[in-house]
Write an enzyme that holds these catalytic residues in place. Structure first.
Site, PDB file in Angstrom:
ATOM      1  N   LYS A 127       1.295  -1.526  10.765  1.00  0.00           N
ATOM      2  CA  LYS A 127       1.342  -0.140  11.248  1.00  0.00           C
ATOM      3  C   LYS A 127       2.153  -0.111  12.538  1.00  0.00           C
ATOM      4  CE  LYS A 127      -2.068   1.593   8.534  1.00  0.00           C
ATOM      5  NZ  LYS A 127      -1.734   2.509   7.454  1.00  0.00           N
ATOM      6  N   LYS A 178       3.206   3.279  -9.016  1.00  0.00           N
ATOM      7  CA  LYS A 178       4.522   3.674  -8.475  1.00  0.00           C
ATOM      8  C   LYS A 178       5.613   3.366  -9.502  1.00  0.00           C
ATOM      9  CE  LYS A 178       3.471   3.258  -3.571  1.00  0.00           C
ATOM     10  NZ  LYS A 178       3.661   4.530  -2.884  1.00  0.00           N
ATOM     11  N   ASP A 181      -6.659  -3.918   4.070  1.00  0.00           N
ATOM     12  CA  ASP A 181      -6.355  -2.529   3.706  1.00  0.00           C
ATOM     13  C   ASP A 181      -5.222  -2.471   2.685  1.00  0.00           C
ATOM     14  OD1 ASP A 181      -6.289   0.323   3.868  1.00  0.00           O
ATOM     15  OD2 ASP A 181      -4.616   0.189   5.278  1.00  0.00           O
ATOM     16  N   HIS A 214      -3.127   2.520  -6.205  1.00  0.00           N
ATOM     17  CA  HIS A 214      -2.035   3.472  -6.493  1.00  0.00           C
ATOM     18  C   HIS A 214      -0.656   2.812  -6.522  1.00  0.00           C
ATOM     19  CE1 HIS A 214      -1.598   3.804  -2.082  1.00  0.00           C
ATOM     20  NE2 HIS A 214      -0.407   4.322  -2.316  1.00  0.00           N
ATOM     21  N   HIS A 256      -2.312  -3.609  -2.532  1.00  0.00           N
ATOM     22  CA  HIS A 256      -0.960  -3.111  -2.810  1.00  0.00           C
ATOM     23  C   HIS A 256       0.094  -4.225  -2.761  1.00  0.00           C
ATOM     24  CE1 HIS A 256      -3.137   0.478  -2.233  1.00  0.00           C
ATOM     25  NE2 HIS A 256      -2.795   0.763  -0.991  1.00  0.00           N
ATOM     26  N   GLU A 261       5.233   0.406   8.163  1.00  0.00           N
ATOM     27  CA  GLU A 261       4.935   1.818   8.426  1.00  0.00           C
ATOM     28  C   GLU A 261       5.205   2.100   9.894  1.00  0.00           C
ATOM     29  OE1 GLU A 261       1.460   2.852   5.157  1.00  0.00           O
ATOM     30  OE2 GLU A 261       0.854   1.957   7.053  1.00  0.00           O
TER      31      GLU A 261
HETATM   32  C1  BG6 Z   1      -3.510   3.040   1.569  1.00  0.00           C
HETATM   33  C2  BG6 Z   1      -3.882   2.425   2.892  1.00  0.00           C
HETATM   34  O1  BG6 Z   1      -4.242   2.442   0.525  1.00  0.00           O
HETATM   35  O2  BG6 Z   1      -2.123   2.838   1.341  1.00  0.00           O
HETATM   36  C3  BG6 Z   1      -3.060   3.044   4.002  1.00  0.00           C
HETATM   37  O3  BG6 Z   1      -5.267   2.642   3.129  1.00  0.00           O
HETATM   38  C4  BG6 Z   1      -1.575   2.907   3.701  1.00  0.00           C
HETATM   39  O4  BG6 Z   1      -3.364   2.451   5.257  1.00  0.00           O
HETATM   40  C5  BG6 Z   1      -1.277   3.443   2.308  1.00  0.00           C
HETATM   41  O5  BG6 Z   1      -0.862   3.664   4.664  1.00  0.00           O
HETATM   42  C6  BG6 Z   1       0.148   3.146   1.910  1.00  0.00           C
HETATM   43  O6  BG6 Z   1       0.443   3.827   0.714  1.00  0.00           O
HETATM   44  P1  BG6 Z   1       1.900   4.440   0.465  1.00  0.00           P
HETATM   45  O7  BG6 Z   1       1.884   4.893  -0.943  1.00  0.00           O
HETATM   46  O8  BG6 Z   1       2.029   5.569   1.450  1.00  0.00           O
HETATM   47  O9  BG6 Z   1       2.872   3.342   0.747  1.00  0.00           O
END
Ligand code: BG6
Length: 467
Positions: free
Chosen positions: A323, A180, A233, A176, A238, A214
């Site tokens: 985290k 963005k 993860d 995802h 990402h 986060e």
């Molecule tokens: C997810 C992870 O793919 O992406 C999560 O599994 C993470 O742990 C999240 O918090 C972060 O996505 P975004 O869009 O909230 O930054």
């Protein structure tokens, strides 16, 4: 408006469907991007009546503040059906086939797998054997999400399976972050404005930093997270996508093939140095539900890498993510060199570097931190920003799931990963984790373990905490 199609979501009661897919479909319907004859079929194990489906959709959408009293909701619910079944049972596919036939649903199909990857193999085989994955002039597409494997070997295995049952142009591997707005804008910023691109070279850049922080923990995802950890993860996917966006060479043209090729090139040229990897775990992690009491899973990582591409050769790139850190934000910062002959070297701020900051979220923006004259009689410098802020464009910031779902409907794979890209990312992570790395504890609400600061400070640099 796109011609009608049938979207079949396996795992309609999953968290992913609730939090992301159903709201994204609502928004797509709201913008009237799809023909009203579009059909959506939600699949899950327990039976549901149409009334129960409607109340499930109502509750799900209300949690996301969507209006469930207007015409969009009405159109969405009219398009929605529910089918119960076990997706690892071949009989379910016969049931699905006759459902599609009896309801004369549109032949163009997308299967979205919002289910555990353990079920993928069964689903792929059953889709093939039942003939549901075949396509003629009407497409059949498959959307799957990370994790695509948990190592290079397992990712290859999954990709081989996919290749056995589908053509690559049918498979949409979704990350995802690629959907963005602020990440996609990096390409426009770099390749639409030649003025900045010529500065993104070792001659001008001191280093690059990527922070994805986060301020919350693993919530209720203990069993998934404990077998994954931060590096896999979000690092493997990402964050490497953020890195490819800022580092890739200019593609020959704006096309899926060329853009993907450039992303893969960066991933293949990434230098993995396990002595420059720091792993951390927040205090209290072992008490989280469904986490093993002696878990060694990382909830934080920091690393240093470089890219063996002529244009970027030798530029250090520092990455950190975790985290339960001090705040939540995602940012890429390009730190420029301060030239020896800067006129204002002796002034206060005279040694301050120029920064180019891509704020991915929240407070989405692109800013260039520069020095300017402080107004007044005395000649003094101050730091200021030239900034593009998305503040007044907030409502145009399409949710990544909405965008990517619509891209898949249109058949545009530019912002999806192909097999080679996923494997190149895993190759980097595998090499990085070949030798054992010590796990350091860190306090909740901090910026991670002290060793993360040491990693960058050893090179005479510091993390920029733009909370
Ligand atoms: C997810 C992870 O793919 O992406 C999560 O599994 C993470 O742990 C999240 O918090 C972060 O996505 P975004 O869009 O909230 O930054």
């Amino acid at each position: 408006m796109e011609s009608p199609l049938t979207i079949i979501i396996f795992g309609i009661t999953s968290n992913l469907a609730k939090i992301k897919l159903i709201p994204a479909l609502f928004d797509i319907f709201d913008k009237e991007l799809l023909s009203p004859e579009t059909r959506i079929i939600g699949v899950a194990r327990s039976p549901k009546t149409s009334l129960e489906l409607k109340s499930y959709l109502t509750n799900t959408l209300e949690l996301k503040d969507k209006n469930t009293h207007g015409s969009t909701f009405k159109k969405l619910t009219q398009s929605f059906s529910y089918l119960d079944g076990h997706v690892d049972d071949p009989n379910f596919y016969l049931k699905l086939k006759s459902f599609l036939k009896n309801n004369k649903t549109p032949s163009r199909k997308i299967f979205y797998l919002a289910i555990s990857p353990d079920l993928y193999q069964d689903v792929f085989e059953n889709l093939k054997q039942s003939g549901l994955s075949s396509q003629d002039e009407n497409f059949t597409r498959l959307m799957i999400e990370k994790p695509i494997g948990s190592s290079l070997a397992t990712a290859k295995k999954l990709n081989n399976l996919l290749n056995k049952y589908f053509n690559e142009d049918q498979v949409f591997r979704l990350d995802h972050y690629l959907g963005k707005e602020t990440l996609q804008n990096i390409l426009a910023f770099r390749f639409g404005n030649e003025i900045f691109e010529q500065l993104l070279t070792p001659e001008h850049i001191d280093h690059i930093q990527i922070t994805a922080a986060e301020d919350f923990g693993i919530t209720d995802r203990g069993s998934y997270y404990d077998s994954t950890g931060a590096l896999k993860d979000v690092g493997q996917n990402h964050i490497l996508q953020l890195l490819t966006a800022i580092c890739m060479d200019a593609p020959k043209e704006f096309s899926n093939q060329e853009i993907t090729k450039k992303r893969v090139e960066v991933l293949n040229k990434l230098v993995a140095n396990s002595s420059k990897l720091v792993l951390g775990q927040y205090h209290g992690y072992l008490k989280e539900p469904n986490v093993s009491k002696d878990s060694k899973t990382n909830t934080f990582f920091a690393l240093k890498t470089t890219i063996n591409l002529p244009r970027l050769s030798g530029i250090p790139i520092y990455i950190r993510s975790g985290k339960n850190l001090k705040s939540s934000y995602v940012e890429i910062t390009v730190v420029f060199k301060v030239p020896d002959n800067r006129l204002f070297k002796q002034f206060s701020h005279g040694q301050t570097a120029n920064l180019l900051i891509f704020r991915i979220q929240p407070d989405e923006s692109i800013s260039l931190r520069i020095l300017t004259k402080k107004p007044g009689h005395i000649y003094q410098l101050e730091q200021n920003s030239l900034q593009l802020s998305y503040q007044d464009k907030k409502s145009d910031l399409t949710d990544p799931y909405e965008r990517l779902l619509f891209d898949a409907i249109r058949g545009d794979q530019t912002f999806f990963n192909d097999a080679a890209e996923v494997e190149a990312a895993w190759k980097f992570i595998d090499r990085l984790t070949q030798s054992k790395t010590k796990l350091h504890l860190y306090k909740k609400g901090s910026w991670g373990p002290k060793e993360s600061d040491d990693l960058i400070q050893k090179d005479g640099r510091i993390w920029i905490n733009n909370a």
